[in-house]
Design a protein around this motif. Structure first.
Motif, PDB file in Angstrom:
ATOM      1  N   ALA A  67      16.549   2.942   7.009  1.00  0.00           N
ATOM      2  CA  ALA A  67      15.762   3.908   7.764  1.00  0.00           C
ATOM      3  C   ALA A  67      14.402   3.293   8.044  1.00  0.00           C
ATOM      4  N   VAL A  68      13.785   3.686   9.146  1.00  0.00           N
ATOM      5  CA  VAL A  68      12.485   3.153   9.530  1.00  0.00           C
ATOM      6  C   VAL A  68      11.384   4.130   9.157  1.00  0.00           C
ATOM      7  N   ALA A  69      10.358   3.598   8.509  1.00  0.00           N
ATOM      8  CA  ALA A  69       9.130   4.354   8.256  1.00  0.00           C
ATOM      9  C   ALA A  69       8.001   3.627   8.960  1.00  0.00           C
ATOM     10  N   LEU A  70       7.397   4.280   9.931  1.00  0.00           N
ATOM     11  CA  LEU A  70       6.229   3.719  10.595  1.00  0.00           C
ATOM     12  C   LEU A  70       5.034   3.824   9.661  1.00  0.00           C
ATOM     13  N   THR A  71       4.173   2.816   9.666  1.00  0.00           N
ATOM     14  CA  THR A  71       3.001   2.801   8.803  1.00  0.00           C
ATOM     15  C   THR A  71       1.717   2.939   9.628  1.00  0.00           C
ATOM     16  N   LEU A  75      10.174   8.261   9.998  1.00  0.00           N
ATOM     17  CA  LEU A  75       9.058   8.874   9.297  1.00  0.00           C
ATOM     18  C   LEU A  75       7.776   8.144   9.696  1.00  0.00           C
ATOM     19  N   PHE A  76       6.691   8.887   9.841  1.00  0.00           N
ATOM     20  CA  PHE A  76       5.412   8.281  10.234  1.00  0.00           C
ATOM     21  C   PHE A  76       4.444   8.479   9.075  1.00  0.00           C
ATOM     22  N   THR A  77       4.007   7.384   8.465  1.00  0.00           N
ATOM     23  CA  THR A  77       3.247   7.466   7.219  1.00  0.00           C
ATOM     24  C   THR A  77       1.880   6.812   7.314  1.00  0.00           C
ATOM     25  N   SER A  78       1.024   7.187   6.396  1.00  0.00           N
ATOM     26  CA  SER A  78      -0.263   6.516   6.219  1.00  0.00           C
ATOM     27  C   SER A  78      -0.544   6.426   4.727  1.00  0.00           C
ATOM     28  N   ALA A  79      -0.596   5.216   4.218  1.00  0.00           N
ATOM     29  CA  ALA A  79      -0.922   5.038   2.798  1.00  0.00           C
ATOM     30  C   ALA A  79      -2.354   5.456   2.517  1.00  0.00           C
ATOM     31  N   ASP A 122      -0.571  10.902   4.674  1.00  0.00           N
ATOM     32  CA  ASP A 122       0.314  11.543   5.652  1.00  0.00           C
ATOM     33  C   ASP A 122       1.707  10.924   5.579  1.00  0.00           C
ATOM     34  N   GLY A 123       2.713  11.786   5.539  1.00  0.00           N
ATOM     35  CA  GLY A 123       4.092  11.325   5.544  1.00  0.00           C
ATOM     36  C   GLY A 123       4.618  10.863   4.201  1.00  0.00           C
ATOM     37  N   VAL A 124       3.761  10.753   3.198  1.00  0.00           N
ATOM     38  CA  VAL A 124       4.204  10.267   1.891  1.00  0.00           C
ATOM     39  C   VAL A 124       5.134  11.275   1.218  1.00  0.00           C
ATOM     40  N   ALA A 125       4.792  12.568   1.295  1.00  0.00           N
ATOM     41  CA  ALA A 125       5.663  13.595   0.702  1.00  0.00           C
ATOM     42  C   ALA A 125       7.023  13.605   1.383  1.00  0.00           C
ATOM     43  N   GLU A 126       7.035  13.408   2.699  1.00  0.00           N
ATOM     44  CA  GLU A 126       8.306  13.373   3.435  1.00  0.00           C
ATOM     45  C   GLU A 126       9.141  12.163   3.033  1.00  0.00           C
ATOM     46  N   LEU A 127       8.491  11.030   2.796  1.00  0.00           N
ATOM     47  CA  LEU A 127       9.224   9.836   2.376  1.00  0.00           C
ATOM     48  C   LEU A 127       9.767  10.011   0.962  1.00  0.00           C
ATOM     49  N   ARG A 128       8.988  10.612   0.085  1.00  0.00           N
ATOM     50  CA  ARG A 128       9.504  10.915  -1.255  1.00  0.00           C
ATOM     51  C   ARG A 128      10.717  11.836  -1.173  1.00  0.00           C
ATOM     52  N   ALA A 129      10.636  12.855  -0.296  1.00  0.00           N
ATOM     53  CA  ALA A 129      11.750  13.790  -0.130  1.00  0.00           C
ATOM     54  C   ALA A 129      12.989  13.067   0.398  1.00  0.00           C
ATOM     55  N   HIS A 130      12.787  12.144   1.335  1.00  0.00           N
ATOM     56  CA  HIS A 130      13.888  11.353   1.889  1.00  0.00           C
ATOM     57  C   HIS A 130      14.600  10.587   0.773  1.00  0.00           C
ATOM     58  N   ILE A 131      13.825   9.970  -0.105  1.00  0.00           N
ATOM     59  CA  ILE A 131      14.408   9.184  -1.195  1.00  0.00           C
ATOM     60  C   ILE A 131      15.094  10.089  -2.209  1.00  0.00           C
ATOM     61  N   SER A 189       0.824  -1.214   0.000  1.00  0.00           N
ATOM     62  CA  SER A 189       0.000   0.000   0.000  1.00  0.00           C
ATOM     63  C   SER A 189       0.852   1.256   0.000  1.00  0.00           C
ATOM     64  N   LEU A 190       1.961   1.239   0.754  1.00  0.00           N
ATOM     65  CA  LEU A 190       2.823   2.419   0.820  1.00  0.00           C
ATOM     66  C   LEU A 190       3.586   2.608  -0.482  1.00  0.00           C
TER      67      LEU A 190
END
Length: 225
Positions: free
Chosen positions: A154-158, A190-194, A198-207, A54-55
């Protein structure tokens, strides 16, 4: 390490990076069947049913790119996706599902270990952890494997939307404390929700930042313009 400049808008760079097409191109069930080394790779790992597929779909803006099995532990392959030539996303088999036969689990372990130890294009593993529960022993086992292989992760919480707002800060702090015991862990959570994004833009920025800083020397240049 490439000097990428402190003024870069990584959120915008991440948006541009994931705005292009992303397509499946390879599946590997054995370590001697991996695709040739190409663009920089970012792999996604996590317990079965952590929300990994999902993420990945949320990141790429595709509803059916990564497909979740209805049976936890069924996916046994490394799945490779081409992010329009700028990076490769790798969906790794889920772990930690008790009903999986030990022989099959051991086979997955060998495939993953061989991939981690012998893949020069692999920049980082994103370890997805269920935000409702935090780090489990199987997560620590995987992190010890990554530590031993000297692979950055790196850890991303879902499932952020399923955690009470009052509990989120403490969950992040607990996770950071757990990461402090592991030598290859990147000190950020990072704390995300598919579901909500929430947090998806931050995860994209991280990558995007990872590719800009480390991508040029890892099997191919990563130009994010």
């Amino acid at each position: 390490m490439t000097d990428v400049g402190s003024a870069t808008d990584w959120t915008e760079a991440g948006r541009k990076l994931f705005a292009g097409p992303c397509d499946f191109f390879f599946a590997a069930a054995k370590s001697d069947g991996l695709p040739p080394v190409g663009p920089p790779e970012v792999a996604f790992a996590g317990r079965s049913n952590v929300g990994k597929s999902s993420l990945v779909n949320a990141l790429t803006g595709r509803t059916g790119l990564a497909r979740a099995s209805n049976t936890p532990g069924r996916t046994q392959e490394l799945i490779f996706f081409d992010l329009h030539g700028k990076a490769t996303l790798v969906d790794m088999p889920g772990y930690g599902y008790a009903a999986v036969a030990k022989s099959k689990s051991a086979s997955w372990g060998r495939l993953i270990q061989d991939y981690l130890r012998g893949r020069p294009s692999l920049l980082r593993v994103l370890l997805l952890v269920d935000g409702r529960h935090g780090l489990k022993e199987s997560d620590h086992e995987t992190m010890r494997m990554l530590d031993a292989a000297a692979v950055s992760y790196a850890v991303a919480l879902t499932k952020r939307d399923e955690v009470k707002a009052a509990d989120r800060e403490a969950r992040v702090a607990e996770t950071l404390e757990g990461l402090s015991k592991h030598v290859a862990a990147f000190p950020e959570v990072l704390f995300t929700s598919a579901r909500t994004g929430d947090g998806v833009a931050e995860l994209r920025a991280h990558i995007a930042r990872l590719l800009a800083e480390r991508g040029a020397g890892a099997g191919g240049a990563a130009k994010l313009g």
